[in-house]
Design a protein around this motif. Sequence first.
Motif, PDB file in Angstrom:
ATOM      1  N   LEU A   5       1.022  -1.322   0.188  1.00 35.38           N
ATOM      2  CA  LEU A   5      -0.359  -0.042  -0.154  1.00 35.38           C
ATOM      3  C   LEU A   5       0.798   1.262  -0.209  1.00 35.38           C
ATOM      4  CD1 LEU A   5      -2.815   1.505   0.129  1.00 35.38           C
ATOM      5  CD2 LEU A   5      -2.330   1.423   2.812  1.00 35.38           C
ATOM      6  N   PHE A   6       1.657   1.263   0.722  1.00 39.68           N
ATOM      7  CA  PHE A   6       2.988   2.978   0.730  1.00 39.68           C
ATOM      8  C   PHE A   6       3.548   2.625   0.281  1.00 39.68           C
ATOM      9  CE2 PHE A   6       1.898   0.507   4.700  1.00 39.68           C
ATOM     10  CZ  PHE A   6       1.372   1.123   5.730  1.00 39.68           C
ATOM     11  N   VAL A   7       4.544   1.286  -0.734  1.00 36.72           N
ATOM     12  CA  VAL A   7       5.057   1.662  -2.348  1.00 36.72           C
ATOM     13  C   VAL A   7       4.007   1.846  -2.930  1.00 36.72           C
ATOM     14  CG1 VAL A   7       6.640  -0.031  -3.407  1.00 36.72           C
ATOM     15  CG2 VAL A   7       6.991  -0.100  -1.072  1.00 36.72           C
ATOM     16  N   ASP A   8       3.374   1.893  -3.368  1.00 36.52           N
ATOM     17  CA  ASP A   8       1.926   2.248  -4.702  1.00 36.52           C
ATOM     18  C   ASP A   8       1.535   3.699  -4.162  1.00 36.52           C
ATOM     19  OD1 ASP A   8       2.952  -0.521  -5.437  1.00 36.52           O
ATOM     20  OD2 ASP A   8       0.071  -1.419  -4.671  1.00 36.52           O
ATOM     21  N   LYS A   9       1.331   4.195  -2.944  1.00 42.28           N
ATOM     22  CA  LYS A   9       0.901   5.014  -3.353  1.00 42.28           C
ATOM     23  C   LYS A   9       2.123   6.475  -2.899  1.00 42.28           C
ATOM     24  CE  LYS A   9      -1.452   7.656   0.444  1.00 42.28           C
ATOM     25  NZ  LYS A   9      -2.608   8.182   1.465  1.00 42.28           N
ATOM     26  N   HIS A  10       3.392   6.614  -2.845  1.00 41.02           N
ATOM     27  CA  HIS A  10       4.479   7.272  -2.959  1.00 41.02           C
ATOM     28  C   HIS A  10       5.702   6.148  -3.467  1.00 41.02           C
ATOM     29  CE1 HIS A  10       2.762   9.444   0.503  1.00 41.02           C
ATOM     30  NE2 HIS A  10       2.532   8.216   1.335  1.00 41.02           N
ATOM     31  N   PRO A  11       5.807   6.257  -4.550  1.00 42.41           N
ATOM     32  CA  PRO A  11       6.779   5.021  -6.143  1.00 42.41           C
ATOM     33  C   PRO A  11       8.160   5.644  -5.637  1.00 42.41           C
ATOM     34  CG  PRO A  11       4.457   6.673  -6.840  1.00 42.41           C
ATOM     35  CD  PRO A  11       4.359   6.686  -6.317  1.00 42.41           C
ATOM     36  N   ASP A  12       7.771   7.510  -5.281  1.00 43.96           N
ATOM     37  CA  ASP A  12       9.481   8.214  -4.936  1.00 43.96           C
ATOM     38  C   ASP A  12      10.174   7.701  -3.486  1.00 43.96           C
ATOM     39  OD1 ASP A  12       8.626   8.836  -7.421  1.00 43.96           O
ATOM     40  OD2 ASP A  12       7.800  10.749  -7.174  1.00 43.96           O
ATOM     41  N   LEU A  13       9.402   7.085  -3.673  1.00 45.34           N
ATOM     42  CA  LEU A  13      10.621   6.481  -1.497  1.00 45.34           C
ATOM     43  C   LEU A  13      11.782   6.367  -1.811  1.00 45.34           C
ATOM     44  CD1 LEU A  13       7.875   4.754   0.593  1.00 45.34           C
ATOM     45  CD2 LEU A  13       8.450   7.315   1.392  1.00 45.34           C
ATOM     46  N   LYS A  14      12.530   6.885  -1.611  1.00 47.45           N
ATOM     47  CA  LYS A  14      13.709   6.858  -1.391  1.00 47.45           C
ATOM     48  C   LYS A  14      14.163   5.499  -0.472  1.00 47.45           C
ATOM     49  CE  LYS A  14      15.307  11.728  -2.804  1.00 47.45           C
ATOM     50  NZ  LYS A  14      16.022  13.094  -2.771  1.00 47.45           N
ATOM     51  N   VAL A  15      13.056   6.268   0.666  1.00 46.71           N
ATOM     52  CA  VAL A  15      13.404   4.588   1.760  1.00 46.71           C
ATOM     53  C   VAL A  15      13.520   3.574   2.170  1.00 46.71           C
ATOM     54  CG1 VAL A  15      11.787   5.566   3.126  1.00 46.71           C
ATOM     55  CG2 VAL A  15      13.124   4.022   4.416  1.00 46.71           C
ATOM     56  N   ARG A  16      14.117   2.711   1.259  1.00 50.56           N
ATOM     57  CA  ARG A  16      13.644   1.133   1.059  1.00 50.56           C
ATOM     58  C   ARG A  16      12.352   0.511   2.105  1.00 50.56           C
ATOM     59  NH1 ARG A  16      13.308   1.772  -3.901  1.00 50.56           N
ATOM     60  NH2 ARG A  16      13.032   3.205  -2.913  1.00 50.56           N
ATOM     61  N   VAL A  17      10.922   0.486   2.185  1.00 45.81           N
ATOM     62  CA  VAL A  17      10.362  -0.516   2.764  1.00 45.81           C
ATOM     63  C   VAL A  17      10.672  -1.820   2.612  1.00 45.81           C
ATOM     64  CG1 VAL A  17       8.257  -1.129   3.020  1.00 45.81           C
ATOM     65  CG2 VAL A  17       8.960   1.738   2.411  1.00 45.81           C
ATOM     66  N   VAL A  18      10.825  -2.733   3.933  1.00 41.80           N
ATOM     67  CA  VAL A  18      10.724  -4.011   3.950  1.00 41.80           C
ATOM     68  C   VAL A  18      10.383  -4.535   4.950  1.00 41.80           C
ATOM     69  CG1 VAL A  18      12.695  -6.133   4.455  1.00 41.80           C
ATOM     70  CG2 VAL A  18      13.449  -3.441   3.136  1.00 41.80           C
ATOM     71  N   HIS A  19       9.468  -5.865   4.231  1.00 43.87           N
ATOM     72  CA  HIS A  19       8.919  -6.440   5.274  1.00 43.87           C
ATOM     73  C   HIS A  19       9.435  -7.570   6.279  1.00 43.87           C
ATOM     74  CE1 HIS A  19       8.709  -9.685   2.223  1.00 43.87           C
ATOM     75  NE2 HIS A  19       7.017  -9.139   1.606  1.00 43.87           N
ATOM     76  N   GLY A  20      10.683  -8.464   5.609  1.00 37.26           N
ATOM     77  CA  GLY A  20      11.300  -8.708   6.058  1.00 37.26           C
ATOM     78  C   GLY A  20      11.055 -10.447   6.306  1.00 37.26           C
ATOM     79  N   ASN A  21      10.107 -11.149   5.629  1.00 38.52           N
ATOM     80  CA  ASN A  21       9.721 -12.450   5.480  1.00 38.52           C
ATOM     81  C   ASN A  21      10.307 -13.080   4.419  1.00 38.52           C
ATOM     82  OD1 ASN A  21       7.218 -11.855   7.391  1.00 38.52           O
ATOM     83  ND2 ASN A  21       5.668 -11.441   5.779  1.00 38.52           N
ATOM     84  N   THR A  22      10.547 -12.449   3.800  1.00 37.07           N
ATOM     85  CA  THR A  22      11.839 -13.791   3.349  1.00 37.07           C
ATOM     86  C   THR A  22      12.929 -14.226   4.062  1.00 37.07           C
ATOM     87  OG1 THR A  22      12.284 -12.145   0.869  1.00 37.07           O
ATOM     88  CG2 THR A  22      13.110 -13.496   1.155  1.00 37.07           C
ATOM     89  N   LEU A  23      13.419 -13.825   4.847  1.00 31.30           N
ATOM     90  CA  LEU A  23      14.048 -14.279   5.704  1.00 31.30           C
ATOM     91  C   LEU A  23      13.422 -14.978   6.775  1.00 31.30           C
ATOM     92  CD1 LEU A  23      17.094 -14.578   6.726  1.00 31.30           C
ATOM     93  CD2 LEU A  23      16.901 -12.843   8.026  1.00 31.30           C
TER      94      LEU A  23
END
Length: 632
Positions: free
Chosen positions: A416-434
């Motif tokens: 939701l946040f990445v789609d709403k703010h496509p110009d984000l410089k900070v990387r948003v990570v859920h960490g679920n891969t690890l």
Amino acid sequence: MVAPLSAWPWENLGIFKYLLYGPLAAKVLYSWIYEDAIKDIWCLHILLLCALRGLVHQLWSSYNNMLFLARNRRIKQQGVDFKQIDKEWDWDNFIILQALLASMACLIFPSLDGLPLWNPKGFFTLLLLHLTISEPLFYSAHRFFHESYLFTHYHSLHHSSSVPHPFTAGHATFLEHLILCIVIGIPMTGSVLMGYGSTSMIYGYVLAFDFLRCLGHSNVEVVPHEIFNKLPFLRYFLYTPTYHSLHRTEMGTNFCLFMPLFDAIGKTLNANSWQQHKKISSDSEKKGRVPDFVFLAHVVDVTSAMHVPFVFRSFASIPFSTRIFLVPMWPGTFIVMLMMWARSKTFLLTFYNLRGRLHQTWVVPRFGFQYFLPFATEGINKRIEEGILRADRMGVKVISLAALNKNESLNGGGTLFVDKHPDLKVRVVHGNTLTAAVILNEIPTDVKEVFLTGATSKLGRAIALYLCRRRVRVLMLTLSAERFQKIQKEAPADCQNYLVQVTKYHAAQNCKTWIVGKWITPREQSWAPSGTHFHQFVVPPILAFRRDCTYGDLAAMRLPYDVEGLGCCEYTMERGVVHACHAGGVVHHLEGWTHHEVGAIDVDRIDLVWEAALKHGLRPVSSVNINTMKKE
């Protein structure tokens, strides 16, 4: 061999040292119950004074650990680590010592029991005696303790605390505190013997003494430099946290108790004292160091909210568990929770340094159950979004979302946040891969069949797809044939038959490896055969109901051994251990990856992320992984 009077007489008593207050408490209770009035009122005064002294230190400790208020005023930027917390665990020994000595004094001088409440002459006499005797006595003794033998065998303990903290003020040897008892006792005893003593004088002096000691050791510069500009003489009569911190870094200077006047007279005044104080005080309005990585956490429940460092530092330094002493504090915490609902923003909770990079934990002040209230969704997402945008403005490189902050039904795992703010410089990570990698690496390589609940969730899907590629038969518990078939089609054609839809728990009655991603009741657990191991990624963890089965912990990893300044446990995790989603964000940052990790888990990256975590010194903590590592 231990030096004489360096160890405390009751250091082996542990928590039972507080029984030394027993005779005083017993005397008060006896008078209260069986006599018309409390005859030996001094017993009550000593107990009250000890409680107030502990409160003064605790309030200073709370302020010191309120990083959202004090971070820009900190003198030393390092955090207090577990090693220092353990060293200072018995910081309150000096309060017990002074209580015992005060009891002896009251027995020797019965007249102390009849002191008036107020006597103005007593305050003047006390101040005069403090200025002319206590201050120079402490200054001389302090310099003496910096001589080779005394420093090595006594005073070095106090200086072993690398980061000043209010509790550091009480962290010293038995001999040092005996001398401090003389320093603090002379003005009060002198005033009383001169006939000017009063109860308010004793309370006021002792509490002011502790307040100023905590001020100097607070590591937070709270004295504005403008005061010294307007009243220059005041700088010789009131020390500051900066002034005292210079003594800890340049130990041949700044020996005074509270008044730098005696350092000036003794020519031990650090020449940088005022300039350093002005610099730190002036810089307090500026932005502090920008963190490289932020973990955006949330509160689990009302009692766990008291596990933050600014409540009880010692309690926060051990894994969380509900304790009896938390129960009386529950109503107050609940009121604070209501205030947070009305107006709240993310705030800084903890920080640590890893490889020279600053990692911080911010908290969204929302409690676990709120995430499951439909009407609260919009408000929670707004707070998470504010935290992400704040991190973006500051220049944070990676922000990782804690368990419920990335709930699929809440915001699509951060999409939701990445789609709403496509110009984000900070990387948003859920960490679920690890998280998925940790769970998968717990499963022994010889396992041929697993039972998976929460099978169509983000983690469940990734685990199922990964295992079927390993030719492991996965019994996926789901009532939705459509969602099952969608996941099955994502698997390679020659592996799809390893994914099997089941709708009842009895389908797993012969399977000894359960992966639990959805909370299951004891009745549902009863379908598992004896000897089953329950792996889990469900919050809260399932109840360990079966004695003939074993239960894994939530997915977690131990931070590298070179982490600095970490002094708070992450919820129920052991020291130095963080949830896998937190560790996933750390790895994302250390690797310098520039993509967002949101939404569905990329199964092809699970091994890549796992190997990156091990490369950077993170280690699994589950017993299964540990045993595997030992075999290797």
